[in-house]
Design a protein around this motif. Sequence first.
Motif, mmCIF file in Angstrom:
data_model
loop_
_atom_site.group_PDB
_atom_site.id
_atom_site.type_symbol
_atom_site.label_atom_id
_atom_site.label_comp_id
_atom_site.label_asym_id
_atom_site.label_seq_id
_atom_site.Cartn_x
_atom_site.Cartn_y
_atom_site.Cartn_z
ATOM 1 N N ASN A 322 0.827 -1.215 0.000
ATOM 2 C CA ASN A 322 0.000 0.000 0.000
ATOM 3 C C ASN A 322 0.860 1.263 0.000
ATOM 4 O O ASN A 322 0.631 2.184 -0.781
ATOM 5 C CB ASN A 322 -0.903 0.037 1.230
ATOM 6 C CG ASN A 322 -2.022 -0.972 1.149
ATOM 7 O OD1 ASN A 322 -2.279 -1.531 0.086
ATOM 8 N ND2 ASN A 322 -2.683 -1.224 2.266
ATOM 9 N N ASN A 326 1.530 3.896 -3.163
ATOM 10 C CA ASN A 326 1.226 5.330 -3.040
ATOM 11 C C ASN A 326 2.418 6.176 -3.464
ATOM 12 O O ASN A 326 2.261 7.199 -4.123
ATOM 13 C CB ASN A 326 0.867 5.680 -1.595
ATOM 14 C CG ASN A 326 -0.580 5.375 -1.284
ATOM 15 O OD1 ASN A 326 -1.375 5.163 -2.185
ATOM 16 N ND2 ASN A 326 -0.906 5.344 -0.008
ATOM 17 N N GLU A 329 2.695 6.140 -7.129
ATOM 18 C CA GLU A 329 1.646 6.969 -7.712
ATOM 19 C C GLU A 329 1.884 8.467 -7.491
ATOM 20 O O GLU A 329 1.360 9.299 -8.227
ATOM 21 C CB GLU A 329 0.277 6.557 -7.143
ATOM 22 C CG GLU A 329 -0.252 5.271 -7.756
ATOM 23 C CD GLU A 329 -1.273 4.560 -6.877
ATOM 24 O OE1 GLU A 329 -1.728 3.477 -7.272
ATOM 25 O OE2 GLU A 329 -1.603 5.066 -5.790
ATOM 26 N N LYS A 375 -6.927 10.979 -5.710
ATOM 27 C CA LYS A 375 -6.766 10.365 -7.029
ATOM 28 C C LYS A 375 -8.113 10.106 -7.666
ATOM 29 O O LYS A 375 -9.088 9.828 -6.973
ATOM 30 C CB LYS A 375 -6.021 9.044 -6.883
ATOM 31 C CG LYS A 375 -4.624 9.230 -6.356
ATOM 32 C CD LYS A 375 -4.029 7.929 -5.918
ATOM 33 C CE LYS A 375 -2.841 8.201 -5.021
ATOM 34 N NZ LYS A 375 -2.452 7.022 -4.272
HETATM 35 MG MG MG Z 1 -3.219 3.949 -2.148
#
Ligand code: MG
Length: 429
Positions: A322, A326, A329, A375
């Motif tokens: 996770n 992130n 991203e 997002k």
């Molecule tokens: Mg995430």
Amino acid sequence: MLVAEKLLLQVLIVLTPGFLMSLFYNGKRMSNSSTWFLAILHSTVALICMSVSYFEFQVPWDFRYIPLILSFLYGGARVGWVVTAVLVGFNFFYAFDLATILTSIVIAVVSHIMSMKYQFSRSRITKIAILLALAFFSLFLKFLSIADELFISLESTAMILLMNHMVFYFIAFILTTLFSMLLYELINEKNRILGEIIQKERQNTVAELAASIAHEVRNPLTVVKGFLQLMREDSKRENEVEYYNLALSELERAEYIVTDYLDFAKPKLNKIEVVSVTKCIQEVVSLLTPLALKENVELLAIYTENIDIKTDRYQFKQVLINFIKNSIEAINGEGKINIKVHQSKGLAYIKISDNGKGMSQEQLKQVGTVYYTTKKEGTGLGTMVSFQLIKQMGGKVTFYSREGVGTDVQISLPLYMNGRTVGAWRVTP
Ligand code: MG
Ligand code: ADP
């Protein structure tokens, strides 16, 4: 009016914002409008303080710098500088008071620097120390600015009176500052607790929703799947089998999503075992390397020794995935993610640093709350679940972030055993 009354008036004026804020900001997050509210409130209070300042020994006395300091500490740099601008503007265009202009700017600069430490500090004592330091500093500057006027024309009898007055002024100033702080801290504390309750409430809703989805959707899915399988076996035609296969694989995907969502909503540790942190990281890095490569991101894991913890291996890896996802991203274009592992004082530390877009203070406060996402296709569940899992593992997650610079996520977990030195590995695109 007696001097004591005039001082009391100053005290009341300075405390007003605290009282007003506790009336108006119940459980709400500080939004843009409340930042402005705070700025206007403190500017007004500073101006009112000045306009009702009283003359003793030929110099004006008031608490104009308390709202200035508080605006930096509780409103942040933007609010602080607005209040400074108002003070400076007023004294430049209207009161022609050069001493206040200079003093305000010096206090503003020092408060600005201190406010960063203040806002991130969790310890009350540090906060009180910073606040007192700023209060004493502003008192010192005030006396510096009036010292020559004060002492030139004074005889020794007046000197004692002056000392008396200064002691009173001093005590009132410090106590008012501390009391204002108490008010703001109480507001923050109350809002924090309310926020936690709301957060818990939402989490429960997610969990309930997921549970009902699991029951209501999973069962019919299983039935449909069963019949489709039967029909496929009976089917004679070639392209019909193909259709059944396609339908079945899509059904499986739906089942998978439902299960996944249930996992997300009710994070819990199942099989507890000794887990090698470094090995898990290695596996997660290998798993995420294709994604990182695609996004032009370099993944680099550094450790010098093997570190063990006792936990659920699957969930621990899920947490790492996770956070690293992130980070990937958050990077737009080329970037780099470092994963550093070390141990200290019985804790295993894992730090995931990226040079992505980072987060503002406002975002930083919200990260980890249910459904918070910036997002387009985000769920806002990843960090929440990870926070919960790490908490269940007896650990802690800390985010450090600066907008435009990057983010550090630090996970600390209780160590299970001291390991050996193993080396470092590197995965680069
Ligand atoms: Mg995430
Ligand atoms: P999602 O990834 O689905 O948006 P998360 O709970 O994982 O949900 O993250 C919530 C939000 O926190 C993200 O949308 C992003 O704005 C912010 N965030 C999390 N990690 C980072 C990071 N490393 N850099 C910048 N922003 C981040």
